[in-house]
Scaffold this motif. Structure first.
Motif, PDB file in Angstrom:
ATOM      1  N   MET B   1       0.836  -1.205   0.000  1.00  0.00           N
ATOM      2  CA  MET B   1       0.000   0.000   0.000  1.00  0.00           C
ATOM      3  C   MET B   1       0.862   1.242   0.000  1.00  0.00           C
ATOM      4  O   MET B   1       1.869   1.323   0.695  1.00  0.00           O
ATOM      5  N   THR B   2       0.489   2.191  -0.783  1.00  0.00           N
ATOM      6  CA  THR B   2       1.235   3.445  -0.814  1.00  0.00           C
ATOM      7  C   THR B   2       0.530   4.448   0.070  1.00  0.00           C
ATOM      8  O   THR B   2      -0.689   4.479   0.142  1.00  0.00           O
ATOM      9  N   VAL B   3       1.330   5.239   0.723  1.00  0.00           N
ATOM     10  CA  VAL B   3       0.754   6.222   1.636  1.00  0.00           C
ATOM     11  C   VAL B   3       1.241   7.601   1.239  1.00  0.00           C
ATOM     12  O   VAL B   3       2.417   7.800   0.991  1.00  0.00           O
ATOM     13  N   THR B   4       0.350   8.525   1.141  1.00  0.00           N
ATOM     14  CA  THR B   4       0.739   9.892   0.828  1.00  0.00           C
ATOM     15  C   THR B   4       1.450  10.478   2.032  1.00  0.00           C
ATOM     16  O   THR B   4       0.981  10.301   3.152  1.00  0.00           O
ATOM     17  N   PRO B   5       2.564  11.162   1.797  1.00  0.00           N
ATOM     18  CA  PRO B   5       3.215  11.801   2.948  1.00  0.00           C
ATOM     19  C   PRO B   5       2.229  12.742   3.630  1.00  0.00           C
ATOM     20  O   PRO B   5       1.469  13.442   2.973  1.00  0.00           O
ATOM     21  N   ASP B 264      -4.526  -3.136   6.672  1.00  0.00           N
ATOM     22  CA  ASP B 264      -4.113  -1.931   5.960  1.00  0.00           C
ATOM     23  C   ASP B 264      -5.151  -1.529   4.901  1.00  0.00           C
ATOM     24  O   ASP B 264      -5.117  -0.438   4.366  1.00  0.00           O
ATOM     25  N   ARG B 265      -6.122  -2.451   4.599  1.00  0.00           N
ATOM     26  CA  ARG B 265      -7.141  -2.112   3.600  1.00  0.00           C
ATOM     27  C   ARG B 265      -8.360  -1.411   4.217  1.00  0.00           C
ATOM     28  O   ARG B 265      -9.256  -0.997   3.520  1.00  0.00           O
ATOM     29  N   ARG B 291     -16.177   1.428  11.849  1.00  0.00           N
ATOM     30  CA  ARG B 291     -17.377   0.876  11.214  1.00  0.00           C
ATOM     31  C   ARG B 291     -17.025  -0.304  10.311  1.00  0.00           C
ATOM     32  O   ARG B 291     -17.629  -1.364  10.358  1.00  0.00           O
ATOM     33  N   GLU B 292     -16.003  -0.101   9.506  1.00  0.00           N
ATOM     34  CA  GLU B 292     -15.612  -1.128   8.546  1.00  0.00           C
ATOM     35  C   GLU B 292     -15.052  -2.353   9.275  1.00  0.00           C
ATOM     36  O   GLU B 292     -15.358  -3.494   8.925  1.00  0.00           O
ATOM     37  N   LEU B 293     -14.259  -2.077  10.311  1.00  0.00           N
ATOM     38  CA  LEU B 293     -13.662  -3.168  11.088  1.00  0.00           C
ATOM     39  C   LEU B 293     -14.759  -4.049  11.691  1.00  0.00           C
ATOM     40  O   LEU B 293     -14.734  -5.271  11.564  1.00  0.00           O
ATOM     41  N   VAL B 294     -15.742  -3.408  12.334  1.00  0.00           N
ATOM     42  CA  VAL B 294     -16.793  -4.147  13.017  1.00  0.00           C
ATOM     43  C   VAL B 294     -17.627  -4.950  12.023  1.00  0.00           C
ATOM     44  O   VAL B 294     -18.005  -6.092  12.284  1.00  0.00           O
TER      45      VAL B 294
END
Lengths: 244, 324
Positions: B1-5, B264-265, B291-294
């Motif tokens: 996964m790329t992360v913006t600084p 990480d998604r 929310r997404e995790l649950v």
């Protein structure tokens, strides 16, 4: 600067290995050589006892200067103490001056103890003025060795500077006619010997011990070594500083 | 996964109340340290890249950054040990060498050696005598917690004692500006606590202190201002609180019984850290992530959301791409 100079001297005089090297060795070698060859005629118009006294005092003196400059400079460069000193108001110029003055002052224990041994044990006698003149001249003759030490201190790290100092010390002694008369060397090496500062500073001593004025040639050779080594040392230190 | 600084290198975060003003390029009265658009390269490596930083007299500033961030090069330049390729470095409005020569600066370098074969008292007395108004050897030893060791040879000190002597070496001249490179690296917890109590007193008496440290809690507790550099550039500059806030992240922590991959998604996740069953996510939108995790993971339990500490903020600032 006086405080720093005092501290430099104090720690050297506390260092047993240093004292053994620069006092024990010349005095011991003098006793050994003079017991074997002492009564033979010397090659400089002096008795062998006197000639060897000057040679061994010179040997101890330039040994002290080389040891107090080269390995120490390399160690302190490596450990970062020199960097730390640069962050004090002392300044690089005074650090250098104190180091050279301390090294030169450290020639006197070797010179004086060799003289005392020669006078007390081998009965060497000189005019009263000759003793201090001889001591001061041998000390001054060591100035080029301080510059040589500065070169050694900047080419290697602590350990290699220690080794290099020994190599230079022994080569200067053996080839410079300090351990044995130059005349017993092959003629090519004799030419080398006369170009060495070790030979020329001992020559200053032999001349004064014989009641003569020092020759200009000897002074010129020593001056050339001083200028040459100082220039190389400066060049090396600039290169090191540029590296950051 | 790329992360913006998180913080764009060209636009360093600045806290107006404490930060330097990059548009004003000259030293103002009251400045202890002024770096103006300073750059330094070693070969192809830009150790310090266009760094502008101003420290006022009396400030106590922590310089933070990962290894290779340019901290040591910055300290070398501001002490006059290295010359910048571009830009200007001033201490008290003058050349660093002049400030050092007049005894206004005391410094402790990480690789700073000590004179061998001398006693602590002798060394500190000699160094103190070089400065206009030194403190007593006793005072320096007490601040550096070396009491009772004054007559010990420098060669006979333990690693921690040697480190404390370096601190005493920096202090003994009683300088206006103290620059300390990792002063507490070799101290135990108790020694660090006492040391910082003394440094807080020093700062309160008007001394300017710049220190670098790896212990972020020290920076959090003991300085007015934190300067974070990375890749030779200024990444953040402000109070510890404002830096934590500026990162705009919160921490989402939970435990899982099942696998620990794939977090990480989740939405807005910037970094993932897994310790056994416990997972810590730094997220810019923890609500969405929760929310997404649950909905995805019925095995998640002990879910908590907290603000980030300085350490998390630091990691996010200096290494935004470390995630996952």
């Amino acid at each position: 600067m006086f405080g720093y100079l005092t501290l430099e001297l104090r720690r050297s005089l506390r260092d047993r290995r240093f004292l053994l090297l620069v006092i024990g060795w010349p005095v011991g070698a003098y006793l050994l050589f003079s017991s074997v060859f002492g009564n033979e005629p010397g090659s400089q118009g002096l008795t062998a006892n006197t000639e060897m006294m000057v040679a061994m005092a010179a040997f101890g003196a330039f040994g002290a200067v080389l040891t107090a400059t080269g390995p120490r400079l390399a160690n302190e460069r490596q450990s970062g103490w020199l960097r730390q000193l640069r962050l004090t108001p002392l300044g690089a110029g005074r650090v250098l001056a104190a180091r050279v003055l301390a090294a030169l002052a450290l020639t006197f224990p070797a010179i004086c103890l060799t003289f005392a041994t020669a006078a007390a044990v081998r009965g060497v006698r000189l005019e009263v003025w000759q003793w201090p003149a001889l001591a001061l001249l041998l000390c001054a003759g060591c100035i080029p060795f301080a510059a040589i030490g500065m070169v050694i201190g900047q080419v290697g790290d602590g350990d290699s500077a220690q080794g290099l100092t020994m190599v230079v010390y022994l080569a200067m002694s053996a080839l410079g006619g300090v351990w044995m008369p130059v005349t017993i060397l092959p003629s090519a090496l004799q030419t080398v010997a006369h170009a060495l500062p070790s030979n020329r500073m001992a020559e200053l001593g032999w001349q004064v011990a014989g009641g003569h004025a020092p020759t200009l040639t000897a002074v010129a050779v020593l001056g050339a070594w001083l200028v040459g080594a100082a220039l190389v040392a400066r060049l090396l230190s600039r290169r090191i500083a540029a590296r950051g | 996964m790329t992360v913006t600084p998180l913080i764009h290198p060209g636009a360093p975060f600045s806290d107006a109340s404490a930060a330097s003003d990059a548009s004003d390029a000259s030293a103002a009265p009251g400045d202890a340290i002024t770096l103006t658009a300073v750059s330094k390269s070693f070969g192809a490596v830009h150790a310090v890249d266009d760094l502008t930083l101003r420290v006022r007299q009396g400030e106590s500033v922590a310089l933070l950054g990962p290894n290779g961030a340019g901290k040591s090069t910055t300290i070398s330049m501001l002490l006059g040990l290295a010359a910048p390729d571009r830009g200007r470095v001033e201490l008290f409005g003058a050349d660093p060498a002049a400030a050092v020569a007049s005894g206004r600066v005391g410094a402790m370098l990480q690789e700073g050696g000590l004179m061998r074969g001398v006693r602590i008292r002798e060394l500190l007395e000699m160094l103190g005598s070089l400065y206009p108004s030194p403190m007593t050897v006793e005072r320096a030893c007490s601040l550096a917690q070396l009491e009772g060791l004054e007559n010990r040879l420098v060669d006979r000190l333990s690693g921690g004692q040697t480190q404390r002597l370096r601190v005493a070496v920096a202090l003994v001249g009683n300088p206006e500006l103290l620059v300390l490179d990792e002063p507490t690296a070799a101290m135990d917890v108790e020694a660090r606590r006492t040391f910082w109590k003394d440094m807080d007193e020093q700062a309160a008496s008007g001394r300017t202190i710049l220190f670098s440290t790896h212990y972020l809690d020290e920076a959090d507790e003991h300085c007015d201002r934190v300067v974070v550099i990375g890749g030779g550039r200024l990444l953040a500059d402000g109070t510890p609180a404002s830096i934590k806030a500026s990162v705009g992240l919160r921490a989402l922590r939970f435990s899982v019984n099942g696998g620990t991959n794939g977090f990480d998604r989740l939405p807005s996740v910037r970094s993932v850290e897994v310790r056994g069953r416990r997972v810590e996510l730094l997220c810019s939108d923890t609500d969405a992530a929760v929310r997404e995790l649950v909905s995805q993971r019925s095995d998640a339990y002990d879910i908590e959301v907290t603000g980030v500490g300085l350490e998390d903020a630091f990691v996010a600032l200096t290494n935004p791409a470390r995630a996952a």
